[in-house]
Scaffold this motif. Structure first.
Motif, short mmCIF file in Angstrom:
data_model
loop_
_atom_site.label_atom_id
_atom_site.label_comp_id
_atom_site.label_asym_id
_atom_site.label_seq_id
_atom_site.Cartn_x
_atom_site.Cartn_y
_atom_site.Cartn_z
N VAL A 297 0.87 -1.17 0.00
CA VAL A 297 0.00 0.00 0.00
C VAL A 297 0.91 1.23 0.00
N VAL A 298 0.70 2.09 -0.96
CA VAL A 298 1.50 3.32 -1.02
C VAL A 298 0.71 4.43 -0.33
N THR A 299 1.37 5.08 0.63
CA THR A 299 0.71 6.20 1.30
C THR A 299 1.74 7.28 1.58
N PHE A 300 1.27 8.41 2.05
CA PHE A 300 2.18 9.54 2.28
C PHE A 300 2.46 9.66 3.77
N GLU A 301 3.74 9.99 4.09
CA GLU A 301 4.02 10.26 5.49
C GLU A 301 4.25 11.77 5.65
N PRO A 302 3.88 12.32 6.82
CA PRO A 302 3.30 11.64 7.97
C PRO A 302 1.92 11.06 7.64
N TYR A 303 1.61 9.88 8.23
CA TYR A 303 0.33 9.22 7.95
C TYR A 303 -0.47 9.10 9.24
N TYR A 304 -1.78 9.15 9.11
CA TYR A 304 -2.69 8.97 10.25
C TYR A 304 -2.44 7.59 10.85
N ASP A 305 -2.44 7.52 12.17
CA ASP A 305 -1.92 6.31 12.83
C ASP A 305 -2.64 5.03 12.45
N SER A 306 -3.96 5.10 12.21
CA SER A 306 -4.66 3.84 11.95
C SER A 306 -4.27 3.23 10.60
N TYR A 307 -3.67 4.02 9.71
CA TYR A 307 -3.28 3.45 8.41
C TYR A 307 -2.24 2.34 8.60
N ALA A 308 -1.21 2.66 9.38
CA ALA A 308 -0.14 1.67 9.57
C ALA A 308 -0.71 0.42 10.23
N ALA A 309 -1.58 0.62 11.23
CA ALA A 309 -2.15 -0.52 11.95
C ALA A 309 -3.03 -1.36 11.02
N CYS A 310 -3.87 -0.72 10.24
CA CYS A 310 -4.80 -1.48 9.39
C CYS A 310 -4.10 -2.14 8.22
N ILE A 311 -3.07 -1.49 7.69
CA ILE A 311 -2.29 -2.13 6.62
C ILE A 311 -1.65 -3.40 7.19
N ALA A 312 -1.12 -3.29 8.41
CA ALA A 312 -0.50 -4.46 9.06
C ALA A 312 -1.54 -5.55 9.31
N MET A 313 -2.72 -5.16 9.81
CA MET A 313 -3.76 -6.18 10.08
C MET A 313 -4.18 -6.90 8.81
N ALA A 314 -4.09 -6.19 7.68
CA ALA A 314 -4.46 -6.80 6.41
C ALA A 314 -3.34 -7.68 5.85
N GLY A 315 -2.20 -7.72 6.54
CA GLY A 315 -1.07 -8.53 6.07
C GLY A 315 -0.31 -7.86 4.94
N ALA A 316 -0.60 -6.59 4.72
CA ALA A 316 0.06 -5.85 3.63
C ALA A 316 1.24 -5.06 4.20
N HIS A 317 1.97 -4.41 3.33
CA HIS A 317 3.12 -3.60 3.75
C HIS A 317 2.94 -2.19 3.22
N ARG A 318 3.39 -1.21 4.02
CA ARG A 318 3.27 0.17 3.55
C ARG A 318 4.57 0.61 2.90
N ARG A 319 4.42 1.40 1.86
CA ARG A 319 5.56 2.11 1.27
C ARG A 319 5.19 3.57 1.30
N VAL A 320 6.05 4.36 1.91
CA VAL A 320 5.64 5.75 2.15
C VAL A 320 6.43 6.74 1.30
N VAL A 321 5.71 7.77 0.91
CA VAL A 321 6.30 8.90 0.19
C VAL A 321 6.23 10.08 1.16
N THR A 322 7.36 10.77 1.32
CA THR A 322 7.42 11.80 2.36
C THR A 322 6.92 13.16 1.86
N LEU A 323 6.03 13.74 2.66
CA LEU A 323 5.60 15.12 2.44
C LEU A 323 6.54 15.99 3.27
N ARG A 324 7.18 16.96 2.62
CA ARG A 324 8.19 17.75 3.34
C ARG A 324 7.76 19.18 3.58
N ALA A 325 7.99 19.64 4.84
CA ALA A 325 7.74 21.04 5.18
C ALA A 325 8.69 21.90 4.34
N PRO A 326 8.38 23.17 4.07
CA PRO A 326 7.26 23.90 4.65
C PRO A 326 5.92 23.72 3.93
#
Ligand code: PMP
Ligand code: GLN
Length: 388
Positions: free
Chosen positions: A118-147
């Motif tokens: 599952v591709v998602t952006f970080e920072p990510y809402y906490d339940s995403y990591a948990a639910c991706i893990a519960m689904a047996g999937a893996h997250r790949r994150v793309v970083t959103l950078r300040a400012p």
């Protein structure tokens, strides 16, 4: 909570308590102003609350249909049409869930297999990591950078592999307050279409956009059929405790998510569904007054935090603002947030918990501004002590 790991055998091992619950407990223990967990300190419209009470009195107290009551599904369809020109069939393309939280969980469990990515952006809402893990999937994150919390298009392309199943997007985005613009959404859509990916979009802050506009990913070419759009009444109507959420998607996707929902909660709080069915039909003036109120609160808190000395990344949406604490001579957001109640009587959230790239998140801290003006002003006054 660390004790849980002694017994926990699930894929959530090591995850511990959610930061929001932990920090709210800390706020209660220390009688601090809670600018941590995102919930308003004033309830939504009394007429909507009265409608829930009336629904209880009218006997809507037994299991409602698993899909959600017809009246609410019709209101959700009407809302998508009114605000975005998107047409959904209330009978086959809408599912009512127990908050967006269940919608996210059920969608990921329904649509991901063991080993999928599952591709998602970080920072990510906490339940995403948990639910991706519960689904047996893996997250790949793309970083959103300040400012500005932009992202590198090449990083997004590089995150896609043959194992990618879907892109999980949150706009307006928690915790940064970023509202993805059309060009960014077009790129995401193009990649989804090119690689035949599904998309799950979490749009719970859709009515909290202060600059720019909220564009549902489903409204872009090629996306209507492959996007599971999620939202919730909690934020829009300031009833976060009611937990009424929904999914809008093509019939096959809704059917798949519904299978999982049946075994998570089976059905969702009947009287609250009746009340939200009416709330969604409120005039445009309700929605604009709500946004205007939160815009004032954003401005007050952002100005105050800048006065305190933080580097403030002004959010375009949501009810959160992120700051960099380094101008105050410290760089560890977690230590800072753990000390803040004692030093100032204020609670905030360390953004590092939303990052895989720990260094990126370490100096960042999130404050919620969905609080009364006088509460925000008092929090700022207290934090001015940090300057000395
Ligand atoms: N997604 C995001 C980005 C959130 O901030 C929240 C918190 N409300 C949720 C989902 C969960 O929404 P709900 O309370 O409707 O379950
Ligand atoms: N969405 C809220 C936040 O980001 C928290 C909801 C929760 O505690 N799960 O603060």
């Amino acid at each position: 909570m660390a004790d849980a790991d002694r017994y926990l055998t699930s894929r959530l091992h090591g995850l511990g308590a959610t930061i929001f619950a932990e920090m709210s407990a800390l706020a209660d223990r220390t009688a601090s102003i809670n600018l941590g967990q995102g919930f308003p300190d004033t309830d939504g419209p009394m007429e909507v609350a009265e409608a829930a009470i009336a629904a209880i009195r009218a006997g809507h107290n037994q299991y409602p249909p698993g899909l959600g009551i017809a009246e609410l599904r019709r209101s959700i369809a009407e809302h998508q049409q009114r605000f975005y020109g998107l047409t959904y069939d209330p009978d086959t393309e809408i599912l009512v869930t127990t908050g967006a939280t269940e919608a996210i969980a059920a969608s990921l469990l329904a649509l991901c297999d063991d080993g999928d990515e599952v591709v998602t952006f970080e920072p990510y809402y906490d339940s995403y990591a948990a639910c991706i893990a519960m689904a047996g999937a893996h997250r790949r994150v793309v970083t959103l950078r300040a400012p500005d919390y932009g992202f590198d298009p090449d990083a997004l392309r590089a995150a896609i592999t043959p194992k990618t199943r879907l892109v999980l997007l949150n706009s307006p985005h928690n915790p940064t307050g970023k509202v993805f613009d059309r060009a960014e959404l077009e790129l995401i859509a193009e990649i989804c279409v090119e690689h035949d990916l599904l998309a799950i979009t979490d749009e719970v802050y859709e009515h909290l956009v202060f600059d720019g506009e909220h564009i549902p990913l489903a409204s872009l070419p090629g996306m209507r059929e492959r996007t599971v759009t999620i939202s919730s009444a909690g934020k829009t109507f300031s009833f976060t405790g009611w937990k009424i959420g929904w999914v809008c998607a093509a019939p096959g996707l809704v059917a798949a998510v519904r299978v999982v929902k049946q075994y998570l909660t089976y059905a969702t709080g009947a009287p609250f569904q009746h009340a939200i069915a009416g709330a969604l039909l409120l005039d445009d003036s309700y929605y604009s007054a709500f946004t205007d109120d939160l815009r004032l609160k954003r401005d007050l808190l952002c100005t105050g935090l800048a006065d305190v000395g933080f580097e403030v990344f002004e959010p375009s949406g949501t009810y959160f603002v992120t700051v960099d604490i380094r101008p105050l001579g410290t760089a560890d957001g977690t230590a800072f947030c753990l000390d803040l109640p004692e030093r100032c009587g204020v609670v905030a959230i360390p953004n590092v918990v939303f990052y895989d790239d720990i260094d990126e998140g370490r100096p960042l801290v999130r404050f919620a501004f969905c609080k009364r003006m006088e509460v925000l002003a008092e929090a700022v006054t207290r934090m001015k002590a940090l300057r000395t």
